[in-house]
Design a protein around this motif. Structure first.
Motif, short mmCIF file in Angstrom:
data_model
loop_
_atom_site.label_atom_id
_atom_site.label_comp_id
_atom_site.label_asym_id
_atom_site.label_seq_id
_atom_site.Cartn_x
_atom_site.Cartn_y
_atom_site.Cartn_z
N PHE A 53 0.83 -1.21 0.00
CA PHE A 53 0.00 0.00 0.00
C PHE A 53 0.87 1.27 0.00
CE2 PHE A 53 -2.75 -3.22 2.02
CZ PHE A 53 -3.88 -3.11 1.21
N GLU A 54 2.11 1.14 -0.49
CA GLU A 54 3.06 2.26 -0.46
C GLU A 54 3.19 2.79 0.98
OE1 GLU A 54 2.22 5.25 -3.35
OE2 GLU A 54 2.21 3.85 -5.02
N HIS A 136 -7.72 -5.55 -10.59
CA HIS A 136 -6.41 -5.05 -10.17
C HIS A 136 -6.44 -4.46 -8.76
CE1 HIS A 136 -4.96 -5.66 -14.23
NE2 HIS A 136 -5.99 -4.97 -14.70
N PRO A 139 -9.25 1.14 -6.64
CA PRO A 139 -8.72 2.22 -7.48
C PRO A 139 -7.79 3.12 -6.67
CG PRO A 139 -11.01 2.64 -6.91
CD PRO A 139 -10.71 1.25 -6.44
N ALA A 140 -6.80 3.70 -7.36
CA ALA A 140 -5.83 4.57 -6.69
C ALA A 140 -6.51 5.77 -6.05
CB ALA A 140 -4.76 5.03 -7.68
N SER A 141 -7.60 6.23 -6.67
CA SER A 141 -8.30 7.39 -6.13
C SER A 141 -8.86 7.09 -4.74
CB SER A 141 -9.43 7.82 -7.07
OG SER A 141 -10.33 6.75 -7.28
N LEU A 143 -7.56 4.71 -2.63
CA LEU A 143 -6.42 4.49 -1.74
C LEU A 143 -5.79 5.82 -1.31
CD1 LEU A 143 -4.71 1.45 -3.47
CD2 LEU A 143 -6.06 1.42 -1.37
N ASP A 144 -5.77 6.79 -2.22
CA ASP A 144 -5.10 8.06 -1.92
C ASP A 144 -6.01 9.07 -1.22
OD1 ASP A 144 -2.68 7.27 -3.02
OD2 ASP A 144 -3.27 7.88 -5.04
N GLN A 145 -7.28 8.73 -1.08
CA GLN A 145 -8.22 9.67 -0.46
C GLN A 145 -7.95 9.81 1.04
OE1 GLN A 145 -12.32 8.62 -0.99
NE2 GLN A 145 -13.04 10.06 0.54
N ARG A 162 -5.00 4.17 2.10
CA ARG A 162 -3.99 3.12 1.95
C ARG A 162 -3.24 2.87 3.26
NH1 ARG A 162 -1.17 2.97 -2.35
NH2 ARG A 162 -2.22 4.49 -3.68
N ARG A 211 4.50 6.28 6.44
CA ARG A 211 4.41 6.73 5.05
C ARG A 211 4.95 8.15 4.97
NH1 ARG A 211 1.81 6.09 0.09
NH2 ARG A 211 0.78 7.93 -0.77
N GLY A 215 3.00 11.10 0.03
CA GLY A 215 2.90 9.83 -0.65
C GLY A 215 4.20 9.28 -1.17
#
Length: 222
Positions: A53-54, A136, A139-141, A143-145, A162, A211, A215
């Motif tokens: 999850f970075e 996959h 969505p990245a949107s 995870l980044d929210q 994330r 983190r 990001g």
């Protein structure tokens, strides 16, 4: 460097179990996981893992490591911990570790958050991921929210989904039962949010996730 230096001693059976649990969770997220071991003083070793999850995860145990810093296979570590003997770390996998680690000091306590709040946020995130995700993953949107903003000590930390997913995926919040049901988590169980110049982290009872502000995980330390 002699072979004797490439050995990890974890004498306490409880600490061996703690480290094995951490490594098992890392393997659950990535079957090819590697664990970065970093010495913290003469009697403590921090184990770091990527979560997918970075966001990095870490747990510190009482152990003896002659090396300052080494990366090993999570499977090798698990097999060694199961033997009850000192663990031969074998060949270094330092090249398999991508990215820098957070600083060892310079952290400010921002505020505490009820642990059940993080688990509730994770549950909502899972529901949204099912609705809007694909083969996959989420969505990245999503995870980044940012789903939680914590302020204090002159700092503001925006926690994205994330990071919440990483914390719950590593099972760092104590609960009863197979699933981290918020209703089973005591109301007074907290997680602690800390911030450094370029990183933030969330400390829970069984480990921490970290983190970089803004990001991603930098390739060099800062």
């Amino acid at each position: 460097m002699t072979g004797d230096q490439r050995v990890l001693h974890v004498a306490d059976p409880a600490e061996r179990e703690n480290l094995a649990t951490f490594a098992n969770r890392a393997v659950r997220l990535d079957p090819a996981a590697v664990i970065r071991l970093r010495r913290r003083g003469p009697q403590l070793v921090s184990a770091w893992a990527a979560t997918g999850f970075e966001t990095l995860a870490v747990r510190t145990v009482s152990a003896d490591l002659a090396l300052d810093d080494v990366t090993v296979s999570a499977d090798l570590l698990l097999n060694g911990l199961g033997s009850g003997l000192p663990i031969d770390l074998g060949y270094s996998l330092d090249s398999a570790w991508r990215g820098a680690l957070p600083p060892g000091d310079g952290w400010a306590h921002v505020d505490d958050v009820p642990a059940r709040t993080l688990v509730e946020l994770a549950e909502r995130g899972v529901e949204l991921a099912r609705e809007h995700g694909s083969g996959h993953g989420p969505p990245a949107s999503l995870l980044d929210q940012p789903v939680l903003t914590v302020t204090g000590a002159g700092a503001e930390v925006a926690v994205p989904m994330r990071v919440v997913f990483a914390l719950t995926a590593m099972d760092f919040i104590p609960h009863s039962g197979e699933k981290a049901d918020p209703r089973r988590i005591p109301e007074d169980e907290i997680v602690r949010v800390r911030s450094a110049r370029t990183w933030f982290r969330i400390d829970a009872r069984y480990g921490s996730v970290a983190r970089r502000h803004g990001g991603g995980i930098p390739l060099i330390a800062n």
